[in-house]
Design an enzyme around this catalytic site. Structure first.
Site, PDB file in Angstrom:
ATOM      1  N   HIS A 195       0.875  -1.171   0.000  1.00 10.38           N
ATOM      2  CA  HIS A 195       0.000   0.000   0.000  1.00 10.38           C
ATOM      3  C   HIS A 195       0.909   1.216   0.000  1.00 10.38           C
ATOM      4  CE1 HIS A 195      -3.171   2.800   0.861  1.00 10.38           C
ATOM      5  NE2 HIS A 195      -2.695   3.097   2.044  1.00 10.38           N
ATOM      6  N   GLY A 274     -10.290   1.556   2.360  1.00 11.29           N
ATOM      7  CA  GLY A 274     -10.795   2.199   3.567  1.00 11.29           C
ATOM      8  C   GLY A 274     -11.676   3.359   3.150  1.00 11.29           C
ATOM      9  N   ARG A 311      -9.137  16.372   8.800  1.00  8.71           N
ATOM     10  CA  ARG A 311      -8.468  16.271   7.502  1.00  8.71           C
ATOM     11  C   ARG A 311      -8.046  17.629   6.926  1.00  8.71           C
ATOM     12  NH1 ARG A 311     -10.514  14.467   3.243  1.00  8.71           N
ATOM     13  NH2 ARG A 311      -8.716  13.264   2.491  1.00  8.71           N
ATOM     14  N   CYS A 370     -10.267  27.246  20.004  1.00  6.96           N
ATOM     15  CA  CYS A 370      -9.338  28.343  20.280  1.00  6.96           C
ATOM     16  C   CYS A 370      -8.011  28.050  19.589  1.00  6.96           C
ATOM     17  CB  CYS A 370      -9.163  28.500  21.796  1.00  6.96           C
ATOM     18  SG  CYS A 370      -8.278  30.012  22.253  1.00  6.96           S
TER      19      CYS A 370
END
Length: 451
Positions: A195, A274, A311, A370
């Site tokens: 992979h 996935g 992400r 924050c």
């Protein structure tokens, strides 16, 4: 594919009603999308879901009921697989496989005692597995090697899992050493896995096929299975091209057939998606809580942050976004008694985009944390950019799409924020599959020092 800029439903369910019932931020998954993606990969002998992408046990159970097996990268993921109905132990093929670059002590004992097959990503794992199996008086199972072919690719350097800058996999020139280590412990190398990254194009994925075939021939006929890994691209932007899965399968199938002929026995072909199975199934519903002008930037500030979806801050990842009017319909913020706040005024510098009459404007979307980096519209490196979105008021909803993979699983309690609730929509019904955390959940396990 990305939705229009105005959205009122998810899988037939009203977004305002989902928000009213389950609160926001809220993850919603459409089971039918997952089932459709599974069907697209059915030509492979084994579809093994990389559950790190979306490990809610209801989602795992859905995968299991549609013939998908799972990969686990920790003892916790093994426990999730069991809770979702998967069976531990060897099999043809095994329902659960442990894949990692190290064994922590708990995971090492678990895979040995429970008979979970192992996909080793470091040579040291072979020695540790063999030695500990002997100490526990357990006969070791055949092992799979995850090999780093010396090159990688991905939509971000941080999702590149091949090449010399990646920690993942056994370096391709160390195969002879691994064969010797395995031999010392009586281990049989029965499978190979490669992979090279998430969001990889098919040209680079095709190169993996040739590299894996070469490595399999180096190891020899003990190989009974090969895995194409994951990394299949998911379309996040309008115009993104969906992968040619038919051509991809044919490439791997040809390699598998050549290996079967060379070894004199059948070779099973796995794929380990996935993100491809889960990403498009998921939405993150957030509520607009402030609209304000900061110099040349107009900000929509919502109640979801990178504690819910990391992400964008990690990779500068792009997610499609839509606006859903609040319970007041076209008046958006009006009628949302739960907010207890008046609506913010709409700003006038807009264009009438392709949103069915809803005027649009360029905005920056940020969260409540924050942290200056808590921005959903940013490029890799933290550079803030603008997104064309419909006008919104406080009380409207901003919906982030393609959030089913590496979304809730990467959630955190930063700023002492609770993890979001998760809902799975299957066969027309919405099921709460994870409750929103409470303040008690946040404090559980912490103790004051006694003097």
């Amino acid at each position: 594919m990305p939705s229009p800029l105005v959205q009122t439903q998810i899988a037939g369910h009203s977004i305002p009603e989902l928000a009213a019932q389950y609160s926001t931020p809220l993850y919603v998954y459409d089971a039918q999308t997952i089932v459709q993606r599974i069907a697209e990969l059915k030509r492979f002998d084994v579809i093994r879901f990389a559950q790190k992408a979306c490990s809610n046990i209801a989602v795992l159970d859905l995968m299991r009921r549609h013939g998908v097996l799972v990969d686990a990268v920790s003892s916790g993921e093994v426990a999730r697989a069991v809770a979702a109905g998967f069976k531990l132990g060897p099999g043809e093929p095994a329902q659960v496989v442990y894949t990692a670059d190290i064994f922590d002590r708990e995971s090492l004992d678990l895979v040995i005692n429970q008979g979970v097959p192992v996909n080793c990503g470091s040579p040291d794992m072979l020695d540790q597995y063999g030695a500990r199996s002997a100490e526990l008086g357990k006969a070791p199972l055949g092992v799979t090697l995850r090999v780093n072919p010396g090159f990688g690719h991905g939509h971000s350097q941080k999702t590149n899992t091949g090449g010399e800058q990646s920690k993942h996999g056994i370096w391709h020139t160390d195969i002879a050493d691994c064969k010797q280590r395995a031999g010392r412990h009586g281990l049989s190398i029965t499978g190979l896995h490669m992979h090279i990254g998430s969001g990889t194009d098919l040209e680079h994925l095709g190169q993996v096929c040739g590299a894996l075939e070469k490595t399999a021939l180096e190891i020899g006929p003990s190989i009974h299975s090969i895995s194409a890994g994951g990394g299949i691209s998911t379309p996040y932007r309008e115009g993104d091209v969906r992968a040619d899965l038919s051509g991809y399968f044919e490439l791997w199938d040809a390699a598998r057939r050549r290996l079967a002929e060379a070894f004199g026995h059948a070779v099973s072909l796995e794929i380990e998606p996935g993100r491809y199975l889960a990403a498009e199934s998921g939405w993150l519903i957030s509520e607009v809580r402030a609209v304000k002008q900061q110099g040349n930037n107009l900000f929509y500030l919502v109640d979801a942050g990178f504690n819910n979806l990391a992400r964008p801050i990690l990779y500068g990842a792009y997610h499609p976004m839509t606006i859903c009017p609040g319970e007041g319909g076209e008046a958006s913020g009006e009628g949302r008694a739960s907010t207890g706040e008046p609506s913010a005024p709409r700003l006038s510098n807009h264009t009438d985009g392709a949103t069915h009459g809803h005027p649009t404007q360029k905005v920056v979307v940020g969260g409540p944390l924050c942290e200056s980096g808590d921005i959903f519209t940013q490029d890799e490196g933290g550079f803030v950019n603008q997104r064309e979105l419909p006008e919104a008021r406080v009380g409207d909803f901003l919906v982030i799409g393609c959030a089913g993979a590496y979304g809730a699983v990467m959630g955190s309690n930063y700023n002492s924020k609770p993890l979001a609730a998760e809902v799975l929509i299957e066969e027309g019904k919405a099921h709460l599959v994870r409750e929103r955390q409470t303040s008690d959940d946040l404090l559980r396990g912490e103790k004051l020092v006694s003097y």
